[in-house]
Design a protein around this motif. Structure first.
Motif, mmCIF file in Angstrom:
data_model
loop_
_atom_site.group_PDB
_atom_site.id
_atom_site.type_symbol
_atom_site.label_atom_id
_atom_site.label_comp_id
_atom_site.label_asym_id
_atom_site.label_seq_id
_atom_site.Cartn_x
_atom_site.Cartn_y
_atom_site.Cartn_z
ATOM 1 N N PRO A 106 0.834 -1.202 0.000
ATOM 2 C CA PRO A 106 0.000 0.000 0.000
ATOM 3 C C PRO A 106 0.870 1.255 0.000
ATOM 4 O O PRO A 106 1.926 1.284 0.641
ATOM 5 C CB PRO A 106 -0.783 -0.125 1.312
ATOM 6 N N LYS A 113 5.993 1.638 -8.279
ATOM 7 C CA LYS A 113 4.948 1.231 -9.223
ATOM 8 C C LYS A 113 5.558 0.910 -10.591
ATOM 9 O O LYS A 113 5.182 -0.073 -11.240
ATOM 10 C CB LYS A 113 3.901 2.334 -9.377
ATOM 11 N N ASP A 143 -1.741 3.293 -12.247
ATOM 12 C CA ASP A 143 -2.482 2.704 -11.131
ATOM 13 C C ASP A 143 -3.483 1.651 -11.617
ATOM 14 O O ASP A 143 -3.633 0.601 -10.983
ATOM 15 C CB ASP A 143 -3.206 3.784 -10.322
ATOM 16 N N VAL A 147 -3.656 -2.430 -10.702
ATOM 17 C CA VAL A 147 -4.848 -3.166 -10.262
ATOM 18 C C VAL A 147 -5.044 -4.408 -11.130
ATOM 19 O O VAL A 147 -5.285 -5.510 -10.626
ATOM 20 C CB VAL A 147 -6.101 -2.266 -10.275
ATOM 21 N N THR A 171 -2.132 -5.249 -0.967
ATOM 22 C CA THR A 171 -1.845 -4.238 -1.988
ATOM 23 C C THR A 171 -3.024 -4.111 -2.954
ATOM 24 O O THR A 171 -3.442 -3.002 -3.308
ATOM 25 C CB THR A 171 -0.557 -4.598 -2.759
ATOM 26 N N TYR A 172 -3.566 -5.247 -3.353
ATOM 27 C CA TYR A 172 -4.711 -5.239 -4.270
ATOM 28 C C TYR A 172 -5.889 -4.478 -3.663
ATOM 29 O O TYR A 172 -6.475 -3.605 -4.310
ATOM 30 C CB TYR A 172 -5.109 -6.677 -4.610
ATOM 31 N N TYR A 174 -5.886 -2.257 -1.317
ATOM 32 C CA TYR A 174 -5.536 -0.838 -1.177
ATOM 33 C C TYR A 174 -5.778 -0.092 -2.492
ATOM 34 O O TYR A 174 -6.415 0.973 -2.524
ATOM 35 C CB TYR A 174 -4.074 -0.698 -0.742
ATOM 36 N N TYR A 175 -5.266 -0.650 -3.605
ATOM 37 C CA TYR A 175 -5.396 0.042 -4.885
ATOM 38 C C TYR A 175 -6.807 -0.062 -5.465
ATOM 39 O O TYR A 175 -7.240 0.833 -6.195
ATOM 40 C CB TYR A 175 -4.302 -0.411 -5.863
ATOM 41 N N GLU A 178 -8.551 2.791 -3.745
ATOM 42 C CA GLU A 178 -8.169 4.050 -4.402
ATOM 43 C C GLU A 178 -8.902 4.228 -5.728
ATOM 44 O O GLU A 178 -9.349 5.317 -6.058
ATOM 45 C CB GLU A 178 -6.650 4.087 -4.643
ATOM 46 N N LYS A 179 -9.017 3.129 -6.473
ATOM 47 C CA LYS A 179 -9.701 3.180 -7.767
ATOM 48 C C LYS A 179 -11.169 3.571 -7.564
ATOM 49 O O LYS A 179 -11.695 4.425 -8.285
ATOM 50 C CB LYS A 179 -9.602 1.810 -8.447
#
Length: 194
Positions: A106, A113, A143, A147, A171-172, A174-175, A178-179
């Protein structure tokens, strides 16, 4: 790198380095940092598993039970250590890019990235699902590419019943959050800078 990697891994390393540099140009990041992180990201990949464990034990690098059972997962941790110890790289962003290139984390930096995505889309990779689409997406929305890579990686690991590092799932999520937040802002008519 050619001395510590087999021919196939060295070819992959050059592909990641090339791709990372191209992504750095696209996203206005340091090309030098992307190039160095790309060159070093797999510097411990071809190392014997017992040697990876020994380095972790000797230098007090934490290992999870999952990593002890699957020492090939240690290559990012050992690689980030070798980058500092042998290659004398002390830029924290480069070290973190090496450390997190397989699972992500995260709140990744732009360089992290770039290396994460470059490792997945480099020109010599052939078998990943949706590869052509993700390669295009990587140069449009980094980003979103992350994902998609995380979705595909988790789908593959779940289908193969392989043990998954919990950080990949974290991590998945978290993003994905965000998406969804970005999509809600767009749906409300907000711009990115509001």
């Amino acid at each position: 790198m050619e001395k510590v990697q087999d021919a196939k891994r060295f070819e992959h390393t050059l592909g990641v380095t090339y791709t990372a540099t191209a992504l750095a140009m696209r996203y206005d990041a340091s090309m030098e940092n992307a190039e160095l992180a790309g060159l070093l990201h797999d510097c411990a990949k071809c190392m014997d598993d017992n040697k990876k464990i020994a380095i972790c034990e000797k230098h007090h690098i934490s290992m999870t039970e999952l990593e002890r059972r699957n020492p090939y997962l240690l290559h990012a941790k050992v690689g980030s250590f070798l980058a500092m110890d042998i290659y004398k790289v002390h830029n924290p962003d480069i070290i973190n890019a090496i450390l997190n290139h397989t699972t992500g984390r995260p709140g990744m930096s732009l360089l992290e990235k770039i290396i994460f995505v470059a490792d997945y889309i480099e020109p010599h990779r052939k078998q990943a699902p949706s590869l052509a689409e993700i390669r295009k997406l990587a140069f449009e929305d980094l980003d979103e590419a992350m994902v998609r890579i995380l979705e595909d990686t988790l789908g593959y690991l779940d289908a193969s019943e392989a043990e998954t590092d919990p950080m990949t799932r974290k991590t998945y999520f978290y993003y994905m959050a965000e998406k969804k937040e970005r999509e809600q802002k767009k749906g409300n008519g907000e711009t990115e800078w509001t």
